[in-house]
Design a protein around this motif. Structure first.
Motif, PDB file in Angstrom:
ATOM      1  N   MET A   1       1.048  -1.234  -0.551  1.00 15.21           N
ATOM      2  CA  MET A   1      -0.110   0.109  -0.149  1.00 15.21           C
ATOM      3  C   MET A   1       0.387   1.327   0.469  1.00 15.21           C
ATOM      4  O   MET A   1       1.210   2.246   0.785  1.00 15.21           O
ATOM      5  CB  MET A   1      -0.620   0.598   1.354  1.00 15.21           C
ATOM      6  CG  MET A   1      -1.912  -1.600   1.490  1.00 15.21           C
ATOM      7  SD  MET A   1      -0.630  -3.025   2.320  1.00 15.21           S
ATOM      8  CE  MET A   1      -2.332  -4.115   2.874  1.00 15.21           C
TER       9      MET A   1
ATOM     10  N   THR B   1      -8.808   8.466  -1.738  1.00 13.28           N
ATOM     11  CA  THR B   1      -8.560   7.085  -1.367  1.00 13.28           C
ATOM     12  C   THR B   1     -10.127   7.105  -0.359  1.00 13.28           C
ATOM     13  O   THR B   1     -11.308   8.111  -0.269  1.00 13.28           O
ATOM     14  CB  THR B   1      -7.711   7.506   0.051  1.00 13.28           C
ATOM     15  OG1 THR B   1      -8.150   6.847   1.272  1.00 13.28           O
ATOM     16  CG2 THR B   1      -8.446   9.473   0.417  1.00 13.28           C
TER      17      THR B   1
ATOM     18  N   LEU C   1     -11.756   0.815   7.334  1.00  8.91           N
ATOM     19  CA  LEU C   1     -10.228  -0.086   6.607  1.00  8.91           C
ATOM     20  C   LEU C   1      -9.879   1.583   6.224  1.00  8.91           C
ATOM     21  O   LEU C   1     -10.620   2.144   5.040  1.00  8.91           O
ATOM     22  CB  LEU C   1     -11.189  -0.991   5.714  1.00  8.91           C
ATOM     23  CG  LEU C   1     -10.956  -2.247   6.509  1.00  8.91           C
ATOM     24  CD1 LEU C   1     -11.057  -3.400   5.594  1.00  8.91           C
ATOM     25  CD2 LEU C   1     -10.118  -2.826   6.968  1.00  8.91           C
ATOM     26  N   VAL C   2      -8.386   1.664   5.556  1.00 12.17           N
ATOM     27  CA  VAL C   2      -8.132   3.223   4.736  1.00 12.17           C
ATOM     28  C   VAL C   2      -8.294   2.507   3.245  1.00 12.17           C
ATOM     29  O   VAL C   2      -7.093   1.315   3.248  1.00 12.17           O
ATOM     30  CB  VAL C   2      -7.061   3.954   4.871  1.00 12.17           C
ATOM     31  CG1 VAL C   2      -6.927   4.770   4.235  1.00 12.17           C
ATOM     32  CG2 VAL C   2      -7.542   4.179   6.753  1.00 12.17           C
ATOM     33  N   CYS C   3      -8.237   2.584   2.554  1.00 10.85           N
ATOM     34  CA  CYS C   3      -8.472   2.083   0.885  1.00 10.85           C
ATOM     35  C   CYS C   3      -7.887   3.089  -0.038  1.00 10.85           C
ATOM     36  O   CYS C   3      -8.255   4.546   0.005  1.00 10.85           O
ATOM     37  CB  CYS C   3     -10.270   1.510   0.419  1.00 10.85           C
ATOM     38  SG  CYS C   3     -11.015   0.550   1.772  1.00 10.85           S
TER      39      CYS C   3
ATOM     40  N   THR D   1      -7.392  -1.905  -5.694  1.00 13.53           N
ATOM     41  CA  THR D   1      -7.487  -1.501  -4.541  1.00 13.53           C
ATOM     42  C   THR D   1      -7.195  -1.967  -3.237  1.00 13.53           C
ATOM     43  O   THR D   1      -7.106  -3.471  -3.171  1.00 13.53           O
ATOM     44  CB  THR D   1      -8.932  -1.039  -4.441  1.00 13.53           C
ATOM     45  OG1 THR D   1      -9.970  -0.394  -5.106  1.00 13.53           O
ATOM     46  CG2 THR D   1      -8.885  -0.188  -2.894  1.00 13.53           C
ATOM     47  N   HIS D   2      -5.935  -1.367  -2.617  1.00 16.08           N
ATOM     48  CA  HIS D   2      -5.397  -1.527  -2.053  1.00 16.08           C
ATOM     49  C   HIS D   2      -6.268  -2.074  -0.453  1.00 16.08           C
ATOM     50  O   HIS D   2      -5.793  -0.003  -0.401  1.00 16.08           O
ATOM     51  CB  HIS D   2      -3.789  -2.295  -1.285  1.00 16.08           C
ATOM     52  CG  HIS D   2      -3.354  -3.296  -2.011  1.00 16.08           C
ATOM     53  ND1 HIS D   2      -1.877  -3.630  -2.668  1.00 16.08           N
ATOM     54  CD2 HIS D   2      -3.876  -4.310  -3.125  1.00 16.08           C
ATOM     55  CE1 HIS D   2      -1.602  -4.271  -3.680  1.00 16.08           C
ATOM     56  NE2 HIS D   2      -3.292  -4.909  -3.645  1.00 16.08           N
ATOM     57  N   PHE D   3      -5.350  -1.936   1.077  1.00 17.64           N
ATOM     58  CA  PHE D   3      -5.651  -1.229   1.966  1.00 17.64           C
ATOM     59  C   PHE D   3      -5.140  -1.492   3.899  1.00 17.64           C
ATOM     60  O   PHE D   3      -4.507  -2.635   3.723  1.00 17.64           O
ATOM     61  CB  PHE D   3      -7.854  -1.443   2.349  1.00 17.64           C
ATOM     62  CG  PHE D   3      -7.996  -2.904   3.017  1.00 17.64           C
ATOM     63  CD1 PHE D   3      -8.240  -3.622   3.946  1.00 17.64           C
ATOM     64  CD2 PHE D   3      -8.208  -3.690   1.755  1.00 17.64           C
ATOM     65  CE1 PHE D   3      -8.065  -4.979   4.385  1.00 17.64           C
ATOM     66  CE2 PHE D   3      -9.105  -5.033   2.207  1.00 17.64           C
ATOM     67  CZ  PHE D   3      -8.482  -5.111   3.431  1.00 17.64           C
TER      68      PHE D   3
ATOM     69  N   SER E   1      -4.787  -0.212   7.648  1.00 12.89           N
ATOM     70  CA  SER E   1      -6.076  -0.560   9.497  1.00 12.89           C
ATOM     71  C   SER E   1      -5.416  -0.133  10.319  1.00 12.89           C
ATOM     72  O   SER E   1      -4.175  -0.021  10.309  1.00 12.89           O
ATOM     73  CB  SER E   1      -7.614  -1.660   9.681  1.00 12.89           C
ATOM     74  OG  SER E   1      -6.426  -2.081  10.196  1.00 12.89           O
TER      75      SER E   1
ATOM     76  N   GLY F   1      -5.225  -5.267   6.372  1.00 11.36           N
ATOM     77  CA  GLY F   1      -4.868  -4.721   5.387  1.00 11.36           C
ATOM     78  C   GLY F   1      -4.764  -5.562   4.514  1.00 11.36           C
ATOM     79  O   GLY F   1      -4.488  -7.298   4.575  1.00 11.36           O
TER      80      GLY F   1
ATOM     81  N   TYR G   1      -9.088  -5.599  -1.308  1.00  9.22           N
ATOM     82  CA  TYR G   1      -9.957  -5.403  -2.378  1.00  9.22           C
ATOM     83  C   TYR G   1     -10.504  -6.095  -3.145  1.00  9.22           C
ATOM     84  O   TYR G   1     -10.506  -5.332  -3.988  1.00  9.22           O
ATOM     85  CB  TYR G   1     -10.125  -3.710  -1.469  1.00  9.22           C
ATOM     86  CG  TYR G   1     -12.126  -3.970  -1.587  1.00  9.22           C
ATOM     87  CD1 TYR G   1     -12.458  -3.628  -1.011  1.00  9.22           C
ATOM     88  CD2 TYR G   1     -12.220  -3.420  -3.559  1.00  9.22           C
ATOM     89  CE1 TYR G   1     -14.186  -2.615  -1.057  1.00  9.22           C
ATOM     90  CE2 TYR G   1     -13.667  -2.784  -3.136  1.00  9.22           C
ATOM     91  CZ  TYR G   1     -14.049  -2.335  -1.842  1.00  9.22           C
ATOM     92  OH  TYR G   1     -15.705  -2.705  -2.600  1.00  9.22           O
TER      93      TYR G   1
ATOM     94  N   TYR H   1     -19.407   3.738   3.207  1.00 10.41           N
ATOM     95  CA  TYR H   1     -18.381   4.523   2.650  1.00 10.41           C
ATOM     96  C   TYR H   1     -18.166   5.969   2.557  1.00 10.41           C
ATOM     97  O   TYR H   1     -19.055   6.558   2.611  1.00 10.41           O
ATOM     98  CB  TYR H   1     -17.951   3.501   0.831  1.00 10.41           C
ATOM     99  CG  TYR H   1     -17.738   2.115   0.767  1.00 10.41           C
ATOM    100  CD1 TYR H   1     -16.996   2.201   1.037  1.00 10.41           C
ATOM    101  CD2 TYR H   1     -19.337   1.775   0.537  1.00 10.41           C
ATOM    102  CE1 TYR H   1     -16.316   0.658   0.460  1.00 10.41           C
ATOM    103  CE2 TYR H   1     -19.072   0.253   0.272  1.00 10.41           C
ATOM    104  CZ  TYR H   1     -17.985   0.161   0.069  1.00 10.41           C
ATOM    105  OH  TYR H   1     -17.526  -1.659   0.072  1.00 10.41           O
TER     106      TYR H   1
END
Length: 285
Positions: free
Chosen positions: A82, A176, A217-219, A237-239, A241, A246, A249, A260
């Motif tokens: 990420m 994001t 979760l932060v994407c 998309t990766h995420f 936290s 992580g 996604y 969201y």
């Protein structure tokens, strides 16, 4: 899924970005390498540096977000990456706020770590979908959504809406979003690359490790409405936290309760770096 769009002057109002600014200014998307360097069999010659990529896209000092494969050349194993990086410029040193997720060798669960706590390089490997900008705090598109009613995930809904509206004109976006409530399906690649050729989505799915992970979760999405002929991965998309989860996604698994909140901006330019000469269509979900 209900989606509301409007412009708003804002910084990145999300956790983990205190040392960075916004996502605007000379925006561009860069797709680096590709899935064909990971499978059927890994090509370990394909390693990259994010500071070098920033110069290749003519934006030294770029603020870079996105999704990719972790720098196995440094870590010593395969992982989900990420990137959250302020690249080096003539007047400022680089800042690395990236995360990586690996399969914990002790219990098979997710092990999420901040990259700069153990390593000081700015590498990545094999494939990366990156959104880069000057990191300026200007107007962005805010997207709020809750309660999924269809089959498509959050990112695919936005991407297909762009494709329907703009047709043959490719539109790329990045930014994001936070999964504020609910759970998502995610995967993490094994620490060891597959010794046997992976030649179908079915084989890829048997190789991957799948999990259900919980909000918040932060994407870091990067998506393009259509491929203008550069063998693009249309969305990735990766995420990460605060609670140690992580990965990559796929979609939310709690459609009735999911929520969201995202901030996005369109890219002005697309750069295709080290495009594979031999390609295929599997392993891109």
């Amino acid at each position: 899924m209900q989606v509301y769009l409007f412009q708003k002057s804002n910084l990145l109002p999300l956790p983990y970005y205190d040392e960075f600014g916004g996502i605007c200014g000379k925006t561009r998307i860069a797709e680096v390498g590709g899935v064909p360097y990971l499978m059927p069999l890994v090509n370990k010659k394909k390693v990259y540096d994010l500071n070098t990529i920033a110069k290749e896209i003519k934006l030294p000092g770029a603020f870079i977000l996105g999704a990719g494969a972790g720098p196995f050349q440094t870590l010593g194993f395969n992982s989900e990456f990420m990137p959250v990086v302020q690249a080096e410029s003539e007047h400022n040193p680089p800042v690395n706020g990236s995360y990586f997720a690996r399969v914990n060798p002790e219990d098979g669960r997710c092990l999420l770590e901040k990259y700069s706590e153990k390593h000081h390089d700015f590498g990545c490997a094999l494939l990366a979908n990156l959104f880069a900008s000057e990191g300026q705090p200007r107007k962005v598109i805010e997207v709020k959504a809750k309660r999924r009613t269809g089959q498509l995930n959050f990112v695919t809904c936005m991407r297909q809406t762009l494709e329907e509206h703009y047709g043959n004109k490719p539109i790329g976006m990045g930014g994001t979003f936070i999964v504020q409530k609910g759970n998502v399906k995610a995967h993490i690649m094994p620490a060891e690359f597959s010794p046997c050729p992976l030649t179908s989505d079915e084989q890829v799915n048997k190789w991957l490790n799948f999990y259900e992970m919980k909000a918040p979760l932060v994407c870091l999405p990067v998506f393009v409405s259509r491929d203008p002929g550069f063998d693009l991965r249309l969305e990735h998309t990766h995420f990460f936290s605060r609670h140690g989860e992580g990965g990559h996604y796929h979609y939310d698994t709690t459609p009735d309760t999911v929520e969201y909140l995202g901030y996005f901006t369109p890219a002005q330019f697309l750069y295709r770096i080290d495009q594979p000469k031999e390609t295929h269509s599997f392993g891109r979900d």
